[in-house]
Each structure stands twice: as C-alpha cells, then as structure tokens.
Write a protein that holds these residues in place. Structure first.
Motif, PDB file in Angstrom:
ATOM      1  N   THR A   1      35.047 -49.523  -1.216  1.00  0.00           N
ATOM      2  CA  THR A   1      34.993 -50.968  -0.992  1.00  0.00           C
ATOM      3  C   THR A   1      33.596 -51.416  -0.599  1.00  0.00           C
ATOM      4  OG1 THR A   1      37.313 -50.994  -0.285  1.00  0.00           O
ATOM      5  CG2 THR A   1      35.947 -52.872   0.365  1.00  0.00           C
ATOM      6  N   GLN A   2      32.942 -50.628   0.255  1.00  0.00           N
ATOM      7  CA  GLN A   2      31.625 -50.999   0.769  1.00  0.00           C
ATOM      8  C   GLN A   2      30.504 -50.767  -0.240  1.00  0.00           C
ATOM      9  OE1 GLN A   2      31.420 -48.589   4.287  1.00  0.00           O
ATOM     10  NE2 GLN A   2      32.981 -49.777   5.388  1.00  0.00           N
ATOM     11  N   GLN A   3      30.721 -49.854  -1.187  1.00  0.00           N
ATOM     12  CA  GLN A   3      29.676 -49.526  -2.155  1.00  0.00           C
ATOM     13  C   GLN A   3      30.216 -49.670  -3.583  1.00  0.00           C
ATOM     14  OE1 GLN A   3      28.113 -45.617  -1.209  1.00  0.00           O
ATOM     15  NE2 GLN A   3      28.239 -45.998   0.967  1.00  0.00           N
ATOM     16  N   PRO A   4      30.572 -50.881  -3.980  1.00  0.00           N
ATOM     17  CA  PRO A   4      31.223 -51.073  -5.288  1.00  0.00           C
ATOM     18  C   PRO A   4      30.330 -50.743  -6.480  1.00  0.00           C
ATOM     19  CG  PRO A   4      30.631 -53.182  -4.306  1.00  0.00           C
ATOM     20  CD  PRO A   4      30.412 -52.154  -3.248  1.00  0.00           C
ATOM     21  N   THR A   5      29.019 -50.854  -6.325  1.00  0.00           N
ATOM     22  CA  THR A   5      28.127 -50.614  -7.465  1.00  0.00           C
ATOM     23  C   THR A   5      27.575 -49.186  -7.506  1.00  0.00           C
ATOM     24  OG1 THR A   5      26.203 -51.399  -6.209  1.00  0.00           O
ATOM     25  CG2 THR A   5      27.433 -53.032  -7.497  1.00  0.00           C
ATOM     26  N   ALA A   6      27.877 -48.394  -6.486  1.00  0.00           N
ATOM     27  CA  ALA A   6      27.384 -47.010  -6.463  1.00  0.00           C
ATOM     28  C   ALA A   6      28.011 -46.218  -7.610  1.00  0.00           C
ATOM     29  CB  ALA A   6      27.703 -46.347  -5.133  1.00  0.00           C
ATOM     30  N   LYS A   7      27.243 -45.306  -8.176  1.00  0.00           N
ATOM     31  CA  LYS A   7      27.732 -44.511  -9.298  1.00  0.00           C
ATOM     32  C   LYS A   7      28.449 -43.244  -8.850  1.00  0.00           C
ATOM     33  CE  LYS A   7      24.173 -46.101 -12.508  1.00  0.00           C
ATOM     34  NZ  LYS A   7      23.074 -45.694 -13.431  1.00  0.00           N
ATOM     35  N   GLU A   8      28.386 -42.959  -7.549  1.00  0.00           N
ATOM     36  CA  GLU A   8      28.979 -41.715  -7.073  1.00  0.00           C
ATOM     37  C   GLU A   8      29.479 -41.858  -5.640  1.00  0.00           C
ATOM     38  OE1 GLU A   8      25.546 -39.333  -7.818  1.00  0.00           O
ATOM     39  OE2 GLU A   8      24.743 -39.616  -5.791  1.00  0.00           O
TER      40      GLU A   8
END
Length: 587
Positions: A206-213
């Motif tokens: 939820t906090q890192q929606p654009t992270a790839k991993e």
C-alpha cells in the motif's frame, strides 16, 4: 445427573487411555538450530514419570531447548485402538498458537468402519528467547454425539542449562523487527530466521504502489554475522506480491535472490494448498563452511575435464521448501520462472584471471553446470538465472586454443568460450577461419540468449530431424523468430551462412533480447553509404545490415567493403555475438 456423570467418567477414561496409547506412538521430528545439524543442539524429549498431571496421568513431555533454537516441530501419529471404541468419534486438535486456528484429524471414514491408517498432525512450537521454564497444555478434544471430553497433553519447555551444549555456549538468540517481519538471530552460530508477516507485506504494498519489488532482508547488524538465513514466507504473501506483479527480493547478507511473480506457482505449492489451509514457503541461503566447500570444489576441479577452471570465492547452498501446517515439508526442485541470483566476488581472489571470464556454476557430484552469467565489474557481483536451487559457486574459465595465437579474434573468442557460447572444433583447436553453417550459428544464437532447447514432436523444418545434434537449438531459435527457413520448407542446416544472413539473424536476436532498433529507408542508405558494395546487399537484409553496422556489431571486411554474400567465418560469427552481448548490456 449421576448417570450422565458416570457416563462422562467412563468415556473420559477410555479417551484418556487411548490418548496415553497415542503418546506411546508419538514420533518427534525436530528442527534443530538454524544452520546446525549437531546432535547436541537437537531438542531432547522424554516422559517425566515424576511429573503428575492434573488428570492423574504421568505423561508430561519435557523439552530441553538450545539457546539458538527458534522452533520445534512435533509430529503426532494417531491410530484408533478398536473399531468399537472409535466408531463415530473424531478428534479436534486446537492449535497451541491460536485459539481460532485448528486442524481436524478424523478417526473414521465416511462409512461405519474406522480407518486403520495412522493419522498425523504437526505442531510448531516457538522456542525463541526462552530464559525460564514454560509450560504448555494442549487441549485434545474427543466429542461424540452426546458428550464433550477433553484430555490435555502437557508439555514443558526448559531453557538450556548454563554453559550447556545447546549451541552458542549459552548465548541467547535475539529478536528484531523489520518492515516485513520478525527476525530471530544468533551471532554465535551465525544463523537467522525471518518470519515474514502478511499484514506488514500488505502495508508495504500500500505504501509503495509504484515499487517494482518487495524486499525481504536482514537488519545490517544481523547480516554481518549471519552464515545461514531462513525466510519463512506465507503462501498468502506470495499471492499478494504476485498479484501486484512485483518481484520478491530476498537479501541474505551477500546473496540476493530476485523471485519473479508466480515463479513459485509450482505443483508442490499447489498440492500443499489443496491439502492444508495454512502453507508457507521457506527460502534458505547458506554459506557452506570453508573446509567443506574446499573439499567439494577440489573434488570437482581434480577431474581432467575441469583443468581450465579456477575457483573464485565462496560456495552457497540455496533451497526452497513448502511447509504445510499439517503435513510434511517438501523441497521445490524447479520453478515456473527462472530466479535471478547475484553473488559477490573479491577481485583479489581472481589470481590474475579476467573478471569477464567469471561465471556461476552449479556444483554437482558429476561436475559443474554453467549458468548463463553477467559480470558487474563496478559492484563486483555476478548475476545469473536459475530454474532451480542447489550448490553454487563462482569460477573463472580460462579456456585457450592453440590456433588462436596471434589471431585478431583471440581475446573475443576466449571470452565467449568462458561464457560457454563458443566451443572449439577439438579440445585444443578453434579453427577460427573455417566457415559457419546455418545450424552452427543458430546454436550460437540460442546460447547467447539462453533460450531453452525445444524438442517438439513434429519438426518445424523438413531437413532438421529430431536426431540431429542441433535440433533443439534450431527449433528454439526458430520459435524465438531468430532464424527462418526457405520457401520449400527446409532450413538447410549445413549450408554456409553469408554475412548478410548473419547480420539479419543478429538484428532479430537484438530485438528478442530486449533492444529494438528501427531505421527508415533514408537512414539505412546513410549508414551503408560508406560501403562501395552496398547495392549487393539484398533488399530483405538491408535494414538488418544497417542496424548491425550502426550498433557496432558488424564491420566491413575492409573499410569500404561489406562483402554481404561472402561466407562468414567462425571467428567473425563469434565476435559479432560478443558485440551483440555488449549491445544488450549483458557483458
């Protein structure tokens, strides 16, 4: 009321006698401290006849823990005594870890006869950080249609004796928290166990929606002393990460594992999920002890066929196990998608070998299996993809050929040999100026892109039969769109390949490798204008020829001669593919 109480007492005694009989059948499967197989570190189990339970039984189970222990698995094997006693009776074993989570072990079939099979239930007891004696009472329910009876299995967890052989000389484990779970570590034994928390993973997503991993890692202070790390990952976490189309990255000190979405969507996991409500996957990264690693590697290098190899760095063991809550753990042998691994190296360990010649190898009893590798010389790491886990180490492959001395292609050919792409015509000769056949170059392309060999029941080309040495490679290259056949349905595998044909195949391979370059007619003409024989390049090959020149993969035979219809040599083909790897960023 008196009759009912009498009935309860009689039935309760029957159940208690049966349960005590059960205890005599208990087989304990223990999990010792992470990273250790020493008998002195295993849980000790015995029946303490001097301990009297509340119900009058003397079957208290006593566990003496090791300081480095994080948990122990207890496997109960249950078997009914007689059909009469157990007809219609089933047992509910309430989990000692959660009042709401439980497993049911049925002691009868759907019919009237009791199943004589031995039934099994596995409990996991958390043992981390015990400093005082702790008691567990596990309720075992035996309900029938009329009454409800409870028999308790009493378990006592005792801390290790002072200075005892529980692993670590009495040094206690420590517990720490990360953004993804709980870490239990012991710096003395060099072990760490990570319990990944599904709720925390949801928060990360939820906090890192654009992270790839999503990254699972040890705290820096823990990683510094860890030789073996185990990551216990609930299947629900794997599902969440896969649905978010993110990679799951496991960092265990030096080693990094990048697990793509659905890589662990394998039969072992699915079977466990079908059989159990709660399943976890345990990923283990272990640095093999130096003495053991040296023995294993030296045994392999002693073989004559491995004389050109030099060991570089440590040996690591990777493994994945599926662990259902109510079943046996099972190792995952292969993944549905390749997992990327990176291992560091120290340039000082190369002993004069070129960093470019480093590669990752699976160490087996039969020898070494190369894994397609990329060397990051800036950060001193080797990356490789693997379809399954085992023992891995880094090697430098210093293959040379007698007939390359003084040849213009020597350095590039030996580099490609180190990557197991180029091979000699014999053990000592490469024959660089011999012409290349279409089958040979298709095989080189398959190795360059690390394409899996194909073995279809029906051959794609009329003249490429399943018993040909190049069958799997040609089929793989054709499936990937790297090579084409002729209008009559043939491939002509033994025909010599021309320079323009080679350029076309290389351009296709570049696209398949993830780099797409397109040129319009004016751009093609501009690139090829420096060659006096540009008009000799056939129309179907002109754009590919220009792309290969622009990307620095193909050069003219001379400054102003492309020689499109000349037969390509083994040296030319190998060097072109080396430049292709550079263009793709894989060197």
């Amino acid at each position: 009321m008196h009759s009912l109480m009498s009935k309860r007492t009689t039935a309760g005694n029957i159940c208690l006698v049966v349960f005590i009989a059960f205890l005599s059948l208990i087989i304990f499967g223990t999990v010792g401290p992470v990273g250790s197989a020493n008998a002195s570190n295993e849980v000790k189990v015995y029946n303490d006849s001097s301990a009297t339970q509340e119900n009058g039984s003397s079957n208290r189970l006593v566990f003496t823990t090791s300081a480095s222990m994080d948990s122990v698995e207890i496997t109960l094997y249950l078997k009914p005594v007689t059909d009469t006693n157990f007809n219609g009776i089933w047992a509910d074993f309430t989990s000692i870890n959660s009042d709401s989570a439980y497993s049911k072990v049925y002691l009868k079939n759907n019919g009237s006869q009791v199943n004589g099979t031995v039934y099994k239930l596995v409990y996991t007891l958390p043992l981390s950080g015990f400093s005082t004696q702790t008691n567990y009472s596990v309720p075992v329910y035996y309900p029938d249609e009329v009454n409800n009876f409870v028999v308790y299995a009493y378990m006592t967890i005792k801390p290790p004796e002072s200075g005892g052989g529980g692993g670590g000389g009495g040094s206690a484990s420590t517990t720490s928290q990360t953004s993804t779970g709980t870490v239990v570590s012991n710096p003395t034994t060099g072990t760490a166990s990570v319990a990944v928390d599904s709720t925390k993973i949801s928060q990360v997503l939820t906090q890192q929606p654009t992270a790839k991993e999503v990254v699972l890692e040890l705290p820096t202070t823990v990683a510094a002393t860890t030789k073996e790390a185990r990551f216990d990952i609930p299947a629900t976490v794997l599902t969440k990460v896969a649905e978010a189309t993110k990679n799951l990255v496991v960092k265990a000190k030096e080693v990094v594992l990048t697990i793509p979405p659905a890589a662990l969507d394998v039969p072992e996991v699915q079977q466990a999920l079908n059989a159990s409500a709660k399943v976890s996957v345990e990923v283990t990264v272990k640095e093999v002890a130096a003495e053991t690693a040296s023995q294993q590697v030296n045994a392999v290098l002693a073989k004559p066929e491995n004389k050109d190899f030099a060991a570089v760095g440590k040996v690591f063991e990777f493994s994945v196990q599926v662990k259902p809550e109510d079943g046996e753990a099972k190792e995952v042998k292969s993944f549905s998608k390749k997992v990327t691994v990176s291992i560091p190296y120290n340039p000082a360990d190369l002993k004069g070998a070129s960093e470019d010649k480093l590669g990752a190898y699976k160490v087996t009893a039969n020898g070494l299996e190369y894994r397609y590798s990329r060397v990051d010389k800036t950060n001193h790491r080797v990356y490789f993809d693997t379809p399954g886990f085992s023992l891995y180490t880094l090697m430098a492959y210093n293959k040379t050929f007698a007939d390359l001395t003084g040849h213009w292609s020597k350095a590039d050919v030996e580099l490609m040999a180190a990557k197991h792409i180029a091979k000699g015509m014999t053990q000592s000769e490469f024959v660089p100026d011999a012409v290349v056949t279409r089958a040979q170059f298709a095989t080189l392309l398959q190795r360059v892109l690390d394409l899996p060999l194909e073995n279809p029941a029906n051959a794609r080309f009329a003249d490429v039969t399943s018993d040909a040495w190049y069958y799997g490679a040609v089929e793989a290259a054709a499936k990937a769109g790297l090579v084409n056949g002729y209008e009559d349905g043939t491939f002509q595998p033994d025909a010599q390949i021309t320079r323009q044909e080679m350029a076309a195949m290389v351009a296709r391979a570049m696209r398949a490798g993830g780099k797409t370059v397109t040129l319009n007619a004016d751009q093609v003409a501009a690139v090829l204008a420096k060659f006096q024989d540009a008009s000799a390049i056939q129309a179907w090959a002109q754009e590919a020829a220009a792309i290969a020149v622009q990307e620095g993969i193909v050069q003219g035979r001379t400054a102003d001669q492309y020689a499109p219809n000349a037969d390509a040599t083994r040296a030319e083909g190998t060097v072109m593919l080396k430049r292709l790897l550079s263009a793709l960023g894989r060197l």
